[in-house]
Design an enzyme around this catalytic site. Structure first.
Site, mmCIF file in Angstrom:
data_model
loop_
_atom_site.group_PDB
_atom_site.id
_atom_site.type_symbol
_atom_site.label_atom_id
_atom_site.label_comp_id
_atom_site.label_asym_id
_atom_site.label_seq_id
_atom_site.Cartn_x
_atom_site.Cartn_y
_atom_site.Cartn_z
ATOM 1 N N GLY A 196 53.485 47.070 44.108
ATOM 2 C CA GLY A 196 53.848 45.143 43.477
ATOM 3 C C GLY A 196 53.911 44.670 42.174
ATOM 4 O O GLY A 196 53.131 45.390 41.602
ATOM 5 N N LYS A 242 33.354 35.620 48.242
ATOM 6 C CA LYS A 242 35.819 35.580 48.352
ATOM 7 C C LYS A 242 35.451 34.056 49.101
ATOM 8 O O LYS A 242 34.992 33.963 50.183
ATOM 9 C CB LYS A 242 35.989 36.899 49.063
HETATM 10 N N1 PHE Z 1 40.556 37.614 41.925
HETATM 11 C C1 PHE Z 1 39.742 38.305 40.901
HETATM 12 C C2 PHE Z 1 39.886 39.484 41.602
HETATM 13 O O1 PHE Z 1 39.760 40.121 42.942
HETATM 14 C C3 PHE Z 1 38.739 37.412 40.763
HETATM 15 C C4 PHE Z 1 37.999 36.316 40.151
HETATM 16 C C5 PHE Z 1 38.750 36.631 38.485
HETATM 17 C C6 PHE Z 1 37.361 36.078 39.986
HETATM 18 C C7 PHE Z 1 38.908 35.754 37.808
HETATM 19 C C8 PHE Z 1 37.002 35.106 38.874
HETATM 20 C C9 PHE Z 1 37.360 34.962 37.831
HETATM 21 O O2 PHE Z 1 38.581 40.170 41.099
#
Ligand code: PHE
Length: 351
Positions: free
Chosen positions: A181, A78
């Site tokens: 949300g 992340k």
């Molecule tokens: N925001 C997404 C999640 O928390 C992460 C993500 C989305 C990664 C799309 C790759 C492509 O799951």
């Protein structure tokens, strides 16, 4: 700070300071065991650097769990871009490019999508730097667009599993669902729920969104301070994490919790608190994989949208498996889901 890192079971953390804006870029690589680390890019301000680091570490771990539980060949990571409280919005494009340059240097070790605070348009800017593997670019730039609608679809299937488990009928018809949300996931989720005949309540802090859902769609609005006291069948947290905790759980008047927010439990024992209150909890890292899974599948693995739909639908079966395991072994649904994750991670290890 040192103990935070020592107690984390991930692989590495890359940190860079963006001097012009004063923002910190933190990339946490939790696991590359099942594949390259993939995760979203969260951009927001935090009370301090330590809070931002802690969020990155926890969110990265949660991505590893998501992919492992879905039997998907990706590792977890992340990125958190922690904005200073005095952030100058004009610095945003250059900050995104700085982040893109860092991703490029990492050469694919971490592969990024959007998350809270970033959008497909931002992914376009990041990808312009030549950063490899940036997901969710806009269709104009050759991407598949935002992942929110796919995440919402997965949450919807997770809710069907909840209804099957509780009422022996997977339909959401006439079930009262409170969505917290109404952003990139909450919004399309509400549409899916209304289509299936659910009664939707919503809570939101953004005035424009409140007007849209309350005044235009005539949905009952729950003021944020009343969310945890409002009766409903299913509570769907689709905003930020940490909202299920020792203060909110005793107040809840729902039968189940199923929503997209990452890291909904403030601490692991909150799963026990929910079980004691007889509230069925759909673990966040099982139910929220739809977005990442569909987008990676479409953009990287050549899936058609129908194939993506079918894969996202499989969340329902995984969730039912989690519920069964929890019931049979008298453990929390969170513990049951982690057991599935652990077995995937160790099974691959022994291959
Ligand atoms: N925001 C997404 C999640 O928390 C992460 C993500 C989305 C990664 C799309 C790759 C492509 O799951």
């Amino acid at each position: 700070m040192e103990s935070l890192l020592r107690n984390w079971n991930g692989e590495s953390v890359i940190i860079r300071f963006d001097r012009p804006s004063g923002a910190w870029i933190i990339i946490a690589i939790h696991s590359t065991f099942l594949g390259p680390a993939i995760g979203g890019t969260r951009m927001k301000s935090y009370p301090n650097f330590k809070a931002a680091l802690e969020d990155a570490l926890q969110l990265a771990a949660s991505m590893t769990y998501k992919f492992a539980a879905a039997d998907f060949p990706s590792g977890g990571g992340k990125a958190v871009i922690a904005l200073p409280s005095s952030f100058d919005i004009h610095e945003r494009p250059s900050l995104l490019r700085h982040y893109g340059t860092l991703l490029k240097q990492l050469g694919g070790l971490f592969q990024a999508g959007p998350d809270v605070g970033t959008s497909p348009a931002d992914m376009d800017i990041i990808a312009e730097t030549g950063a490899p593997f940036v997901f969710c670019r806009t269709p104009e730039k050759g991407g598949a667009g935002g992942s929110g609608k796919w995440t919402a679809l997965g949450v919807f299937h997770g809710m069907q599993a909840v209804c099957k488990q509780l009422f022996d009928n997977e339909s959401l018809r006439e079930r009262v669902v409170m969505v917290q949300g109404t952003g990139s996931v909450g919004h399309p989720l509400i549409e899916l729920l209304l289509k299936d005949g659910a009664e939707v309540l919503f809570s939101e802090v953004n005035q424009t969104a409140i007007q849209h859902f309350r005044d235009k769609l005539k949905l009952p609005f729950v003021p944020p301070k009343r969310v945890y006291d409002t009766p409903c069948d299913i509570f769907a947290p689709c905003a930020l994490g940490g909202i299920l905790n020792k203060d909110t759980i005793p107040r809840l008047k729902c039968t189940a919790i199923a929503g997209a927010a990452n890291n909904q439990l403030a601490e692991p024992t909150d799963a026990v608190r929910l079980m004691k209150r007889n509230i069925l909890y759909a673990p966040d890292f099982i139910i929220s994989i739809g977005g990442a899974m569909a987008i990676i599948g479409i953009e990287r693995m050549g899936w058609s949208t129908d194939e993506a739909r079918a894969k996202v639908n499989s969340i329902k079966q995984t969730m039912l498996r989690v519920f069964k395991l929890a019931k049979d072994d008298h453990i929390t649904t969170d513990a049951a889901a982690k057991r599935i994750v652990d077995s995937r991670l160790s099974r691959t290890e022994s291959k």
